[in-house]
Structure formats: structure tokens, C-alpha cells
Motif scaffolding. Structure first.
Motif, PDB file in Angstrom:
ATOM      1  N   VAL B  26       0.836  -1.203   0.000  1.00 27.65           N
ATOM      2  CA  VAL B  26       0.000   0.000   0.000  1.00 27.65           C
ATOM      3  C   VAL B  26       0.873   1.256   0.000  1.00 27.65           C
ATOM      4  O   VAL B  26       1.730   1.434   0.859  1.00 27.65           O
ATOM      5  N   ASN B  27       0.625   2.111  -0.982  1.00 27.31           N
ATOM      6  CA  ASN B  27       1.316   3.399  -1.038  1.00 27.31           C
ATOM      7  C   ASN B  27       0.487   4.514  -0.428  1.00 27.31           C
ATOM      8  O   ASN B  27       1.016   5.542  -0.018  1.00 27.31           O
ATOM      9  N   SER B  28      -0.813   4.339  -0.455  1.00 25.51           N
ATOM     10  CA  SER B  28      -1.737   5.336   0.085  1.00 25.51           C
ATOM     11  C   SER B  28      -3.025   4.582   0.339  1.00 25.51           C
ATOM     12  O   SER B  28      -3.450   3.782  -0.486  1.00 25.51           O
ATOM     13  N   PRO B  31      -6.940   8.146  -1.010  1.00 27.17           N
ATOM     14  CA  PRO B  31      -7.458   7.079  -1.868  1.00 27.17           C
ATOM     15  C   PRO B  31      -6.530   5.861  -1.856  1.00 27.17           C
ATOM     16  O   PRO B  31      -5.342   5.988  -1.582  1.00 27.17           O
ATOM     17  N   PHE B  32      -7.116   4.709  -2.201  1.00 28.79           N
ATOM     18  CA  PHE B  32      -6.358   3.477  -2.132  1.00 28.79           C
ATOM     19  C   PHE B  32      -5.443   3.312  -3.338  1.00 28.79           C
ATOM     20  O   PHE B  32      -5.894   3.325  -4.486  1.00 28.79           O
ATOM     21  N   ASN B  33      -4.152   3.191  -3.061  1.00 35.77           N
ATOM     22  CA  ASN B  33      -3.158   2.979  -4.112  1.00 35.77           C
ATOM     23  C   ASN B  33      -2.186   1.930  -3.638  1.00 35.77           C
ATOM     24  O   ASN B  33      -1.543   2.104  -2.603  1.00 35.77           O
ATOM     25  N   ALA B  34      -2.099   0.843  -4.376  1.00 36.35           N
ATOM     26  CA  ALA B  34      -1.288  -0.281  -3.914  1.00 36.35           C
ATOM     27  C   ALA B  34      -0.765  -1.053  -5.108  1.00 36.35           C
ATOM     28  O   ALA B  34      -1.414  -1.115  -6.157  1.00 36.35           O
ATOM     29  N   TYR B  53      -2.431  -4.117  -9.558  1.00 34.89           N
ATOM     30  CA  TYR B  53      -2.250  -2.835  -8.860  1.00 34.89           C
ATOM     31  C   TYR B  53      -3.549  -2.025  -8.887  1.00 34.89           C
ATOM     32  O   TYR B  53      -4.299  -2.066  -9.860  1.00 34.89           O
ATOM     33  N   LYS B  54      -3.778  -1.327  -7.795  1.00 35.81           N
ATOM     34  CA  LYS B  54      -4.964  -0.465  -7.673  1.00 35.81           C
ATOM     35  C   LYS B  54      -4.468   0.972  -7.695  1.00 35.81           C
ATOM     36  O   LYS B  54      -3.577   1.329  -6.917  1.00 35.81           O
ATOM     37  N   ARG B  55      -5.044   1.800  -8.564  1.00 32.00           N
ATOM     38  CA  ARG B  55      -4.621   3.191  -8.607  1.00 32.00           C
ATOM     39  C   ARG B  55      -5.896   4.037  -8.636  1.00 32.00           C
ATOM     40  O   ARG B  55      -6.509   4.219  -9.693  1.00 32.00           O
ATOM     41  N   ASN B  56      -6.277   4.492  -7.443  1.00 29.38           N
ATOM     42  CA  ASN B  56      -7.499   5.283  -7.304  1.00 29.38           C
ATOM     43  C   ASN B  56      -7.133   6.727  -6.980  1.00 29.38           C
ATOM     44  O   ASN B  56      -6.251   6.980  -6.160  1.00 29.38           O
TER      45      ASN B  56
END
Ligand SMILES: [Mo]
Ligand SMILES: [Mo]
Lengths: 390, 390
Positions: B26-28, B31-34, B53-56
Motif C-alpha cells: 500500500v502506497n496510500s 485514496p487506495f493505491n497499492a 495494482y490499484k490506482r485510485n
């Protein structure tokens, strides 16, 4: 013995080559290969025909335009079609495209400083920009009966009228989609910068494949063959390909690399000349050069360094000088940036004086960049030589 | 005060975000960014949805699929058209495409070692490969009345259902020709690897623009607007652009650079892990990684060095593992290489032992190469971070 001498001269297959302008820098005289001097290269947006680089693999054929016939044949063409020069001009609307052609070996000389390579010792002048006039290859293929929904044909092969002593002709091919998609603007050209196509550039008809290595823009076009496979010519299969720096002539396998088609992003400095004295009382330093990328990708930025690459300035990209005529020939749609961009950097001379190390690097619309140095892109044929220019 | 607490919880705009797999890095969180861990990334040709990868940019909208309507409007569309999820599935044939999506900021972390940048600290896992199922954007635009010979429309804008507190939605755009050319395979997707599109990936409908930066593949698609101009969103105009290393936050002018669309050639090593012990009695060393390029350009070679870039080995490019279903989704025509290539190098460990410095660099079908180092491509947003991976 004058008769013998004269017979000796006429047995030179290059005896009928055309005259050339003395300003060209000759890399090989037979076949004739010569480049544009750097200071002339960016003097104009369109490279004058006389100064345009000449890249011949064989003697220049002497073609009678009245007797000339272009043959179109192969898979998907019901019956071979033969077109005279006049038929080509009359049956199809005249089209124009502004496109830069670049030799695969442009800037090879710099790569040789890493390790020797096989090939002509081109400096930065084996490219040029012209307004080409002719007919769309697409139109000619459809006229010859090619159906766009054909699923067998994969390649369009071109054969030149230039031949070696065994009668084997120069040839190459491009993928079908490149040849027939309207947006690719592939031309069968009979004009160069408004003049009849010069003999050195393929009179009476040459192919111009914008965005693609010059080697596929076959000159003195004799025959177009639609096929399931690439041209079997030496230049398609066993030359004009890129390899890893680890590959040498003992272990190279030409079947393992794709034929070069679209070229990567490129740029070079044309002014000031290498080693020139630049005096502080000249005011600002002016640096000029060219930048280009293959595949219709536009050059979006050129960075110029005066300190060997530590710090960078963004160069001014020159709007192309275009007449009304030229404007019509310029493809402005995205993905159709076939022409080079000339650029200028005007910057104050560093106060401390001393030796300037000027470097340039370009970025294209896919944000591809040039590699920093030649070592990691070195290849045994010295092609694709697009590291930063110093 | 339980009532107040509960009201406090529900006022968190991220309270309705879906659950995520704990293996993601998880980077953030809001919002969810992982991103996907390196060792998982190349374990399979298709990235499992849970690991993708999730980039919201904003909270994940909670969309009722029954009530969902996609709106298509703008220049060249006679009357706005609204399509339910069921209509999208029934009116248009189902299409599939295998495509890799990559975040503009993938590998940003390495660029920050030059100088700090603004952006999420992505390592090498902000990309993934999936089989996407849905309908062609092209089909939907033509259904809505768009005429292919329209000369006014230049851009296709996408608006998401994800909104900030002011009601402003995520948005971006792509050039018209990219959206409508059949060969570009732009999809409105409702499936990901055979499953219903997960909420984090845009349920019920997202755009998938193969070969283009992830930021244009708008999720939770709400509205398609045809226009003469690019999306006016922050992410199109004032973000996701590349600049010279000389440009910083004091002098940046976002109008001076093009919005990132096609991405440059990229590659990274996933095994062995950074700092891993590799024993000589393990036999050969096995190095694995991924490589990809934008614009449908195929990766044609990956060079791997075990000595920091002095000498190179050519890696084996893995044929994609594909089932019958996947094969149909794989676009094999030239210029449609939308999916990554996984690669392997098997090589004897250097006899002398000691520290290995493994490096990789890829070459694409336009013979574009990756730059050697990050300094010359450093940019204030830390995007386009594609130097050699060590
Ligand atoms: Mo060439
Ligand atoms: Mo992104």
C-alpha cells in the motif's frame, strides 16, 4: 590504345551514374554514397535535392521513362498489372507528403568509436527532408485488385531496377498494414521538392515510406509483389537489423531480429561546428540542429546541454517554413509527424569561458528518449545509432 | 456517544471502499493505491485481479448496476444516448483484448533517488496484465450516431463516477483516431480475466486503452463526450505530462508539454529479489522480469547484464501461456502488441563469486531503447521512469 580504354570505361557499371554536387561528403563512390554537410543540413527546412544524401547499393539504372512499366503482382492480385509512368500520373490523383528519410546507418561513425562495425562511415548527414509528390501506394494496390479484407497477404515487397552483376536487384518489404492504411501516407513518388525525381533518388518512381528506415523506400521501383512473407532480399533478411552488443560476427543469427522498419527518436547538433571557436563578445551562443522520430511520432522536446549533460536547456522547436503548396503536403493529424523538426537554442555563454561541451537529446510524442551513450546500443552493423549527440 | 461515532465513520468518503488483498503493497490508503509485490508480478502471465495494482484518485463509487447508465454525448452525436449495462452487453458483440496497463508513475521510487518528486512512491509493481472483456468503444460511438468522416471531433473525453467533495469527477481524454481506429482495440470493459469487473477496477464499466498510460483508462465510466478539445480535467491538463530535468515547480508550464498517451519501452527484474543470496551450488542463476512498450509496439529483445551493464546476455522471451479463450483475445497483428512479455535469463554464476549487479534493458519493435540512468529523464512529477532496472 584508345578503343580499349574506351571499352574499359564503358564496362564500368557505374559509368552511367549521374553527376553529383561537389559539396556532398562522399563515403563511397561506387556505389555512390554521400551525405549532406552539417552546416547545410539545417540551413533549410526542405533539403535541396542536390544536397540530399545519396544512398545507393548498386549502379544507378538508366531508365527510359517512355518504356518504363511498374508491375504489380502477387497474392491477392488477380492478374499482374503493368502501369506506365503516364498511366500512374493520369489514373491516380496526385498526392504530396512532407517526409524525412533517414539511413539506418546515420551517425554510424560515432558508434565505431566504441568498437569497429561493418558499414559506411556516416556522420550526422545521412538524412534529409523533402516534399514528395506522387500517388498513394494504397490507391495503386486497390486499382490492381487487392481487396482490403484479404487475410493472406502480410507483406508488400518492392523490387528496384538497380541490379548487381548477377542480375539480382535491390529489394525490401514493409508490412501490409503499413502499406494500405490511409494514415500511413505511403507514396509512389515521381517528384521531389517540386522537381522531377532525380536519377540518384529513384527516377522515374520510388517508394516513400514515411516514418520508416530509408532502406524500405525502394528507388527505381520495378515491381511490387504482395506476399505472405517478407522480401527474401539480403537487405531485408540479413542486413538492416539490430542486435545486442553481445552479438558479433561469430554468433549472429539474422533470423533472430526483426527487420528495421520504424526508426527510434534521433537528434543532432549542426551548429556550432565541432571544435569551433565561440567568442564571448558574439553575445548569446546559438546552437542549431535537427530532431526526428519514426512511426509518425512527433518530436515534442529537445534538451540541450552546454556542460556535457549536467544541466539542460529546452530548445525552441522551429515552426516549419511552409508555402501554401507545402502546407497542403504537410500531414498535421496526430501520428503523422513524418517530417523532422529543426531547433535552436539561444543561451548566454557561460561566464567562466573555457571549453563548452554541447549535447542534445530529443523526446518524441510517445515520450521515448535517446540513450545516453553508444556502448549499450552498439551493434555489429552500426545501425540505429541514436545516442546523445556531442 | 455511539450515534456520533457511527456518524463520524460514515462521513469518511472512503468508508464504502471494497476490501483488498493483504499481499498488496500500500502506497496510500485513502485514496487506495497499492502495487503488486515483485515476486508475484511475474508468477503468471495474467495478473490475478486481487493482486493487480490499484490506482485510485478518489473514493471508489458504489454503483447500482441496475440503475447504471452510460451517457454518450458531445460534438458529432445528434442526441445524447444513455445505455444501461444490460443494453451494452446485448446491443454489441462481446470482445476481448489482452492488455497490460501501467501507471504513469510506475518505478517512480527509483527516480526519487536523483531528486525528490511529487507523487506516490511506486516501485516496479504499478502495472499488470489482464484479459479484458467488453465492447469496442468504436461500436458504441458509431451506435450513438458518430460519423467516421466527421472532421470537427478531435478528442474523446471520459468522465468517471468517482468524485471529490466538490462533486468534481476524475476525467481524461484520448485522441479521436486512437478511439475509433479498429486496430487500436479500445474497449469498454465489464470483465477482467473472465470475472465481473471488480469495484477497484471500475465496476460496472471502465475504459481500457491498450498501449496507453493507465490514467486514460477511466474507471466507473459515467460519460463519454466527443469534443474538439482535450478533457479539461486536472489529470489531463496539469498532471501526467513529462518535462525536462531543468523544469521545477517554480517554472513549470503545463500547457507546454503534451499529455502522456503512449508510454515508452519499459522493463524490470522481479527475480532474484534485491539483496538476495544466490549460492553457486544452486547451479545456474535464473533472472526473471517483465518488459512492455506502449503504442502496440512489441518487445523484441531484453538484454540482461550480471556485471552492472559492462556485458550483456539476451534473455529468453516467454511465449504467453494462453488457453483457447485467451488465444482469441490475443491480438497478434503487427502493431497490436498490447501485452507485456515475461522473460527469463538462465546463466552460469560468475566463477569469481562476489556481488552480482543485475541490470535489464528492453528494446521494442521501433528499436526504441530504455535510457541508461534516471538523471537525464528526471521530471518533477516522477513519471515515465523507465531507465535501466538494477
Ligand atoms: Mo540505409
Ligand atoms: Mo497513473
Amino acid at each position: 590504345d584508345e578503343a580499349a580504354m574506351s571499352s574499359g570505361v564503358s564496362s564500368d557499371p557505374y559509368a552511367c551514374d549521374p553527376p553529383r554536387h561537389p559539396v556532398l561528403i562522399v563515403n563511397s563512390s561506387k556505389p555512390f554514397n554521400a551525405e549532406t554537410p552539417a552546416e547545410i543540413l539545417t540551413a533549410s527546412y526542405f533539403t535541396p535535392n542536390a544536397f540530399f544524401y545519396k544512398r545507393n547499393h548498386l549502379p544507378v539504372p538508366d531508365i527510359d521513362p517512355e518504356a518504363y512499366r511498374l508491375e504489380v503482382r502477387g497474392e491477392g492480385i488477380p492478374t499482374p498489372v503493368f502501369l506506365s509512368l503516364e498511366e500512374l500520373k493520369k489514373k491516380f490523383p496526385k498526392q504530396e507528403v512532407v517526409a524525412t528519410l533517414q539511413c539506418a546507418g546515420n551517425r554510424r561513425k560515432e558508434m565505431t568509436h566504441v568498437r569497429p562495425v561493418k558499414g559506411l562511415n556516416w556522420n550526422i548527414g545521412a538524412l534529409g527532408n523533402a516534399r514528395w509528390g506522387g500517388v498513394w501506394l494504397r490507391d495503386v494496390l486497390l486499382y490492381a485488385g487487392f481487396q482490403e479484407d484479404d487475410t493472406q497477404v502480410k507483406h508488400v515487397q518492392f523490387e528496384g531496377r538497380d541490379q548487381d552483376v548477377t542480375g539480382s536487384a535491390y529489394g525490401s518489404s514493409i508490412p501490409l498494414h503499413k502499406a494500405v492504411a490511409e494514415k500511413n501516407d505511403v507514396l509512389l513518388a515521381y517528384e521531389m521538392n517540386g522537381d522531377e525525381l532525380p536519377r540518384d533518388h529513384g527516377f522515374p518512381i520510388r517508394v516513400v515510406v514515411p516514418g520508416v528506415v530509408g532502406a524500405r523506400s525502394v528507388k527505381w521501383l520495378h515491381r511490387i509483389v504482395l506476399s505472405r512473407e517478407e522480401s527474401r532480399s539480403h537487405w531485408q533478411r540479413n542486413d538492416y537489423k539490430g542486435f545486442s552488443p553481445s552479438v558479433d560476427w561469430t554468433n549472429v543469427d539474422f533470423s533472430k531480429a526483426p527487420a528495421i522498419q520504424e526508426l527510434p527518436v534521433q537528434s543532432a547538433i549542426t551548429e556550432p561546428a565541432e571544435g569551433a571557436q565561440v567568442l564571448a563578445d558574439d553575445g548569446d551562443l546559438v546552437v542549431r540542429g535537427y530532431a526526428w522520430s519514426g512511426g509518425g511520432r512527433e518530436v515534442v522536446r529537445v534538451d540541450v546541454s552546454l556542460d556535457g549533460g549536467c544541466t539542460w536547456n529546452v530548445a525552441q522547436l522551429e515552426p516549419p517554413y511552409v508555402s501554401e503548396d507545402d502546407r497542403n503536403a504537410q500531414q498535421t493529424e496526430e501520428g503523422r509527424a513524418w517530417a523532422w523538426k529543426l531547433w535552436t537554442l539561444q543561451a548566454p555563454l557561460p561566464a567562466e569561458g573555457g571549453k563548452l561541451e554541447i549535447v542534445c537529446k530529443a523526446v518524441d510524442s510517445s515520450y521515448n528518449v535517446q540513450p545516453e551513450s553508444f556502448e549499450p546500443i552498439w551493434n555489429l552493423r552500426g545501425v540505429l545509432s541514436n545516442a546523445w549527440h556531442h
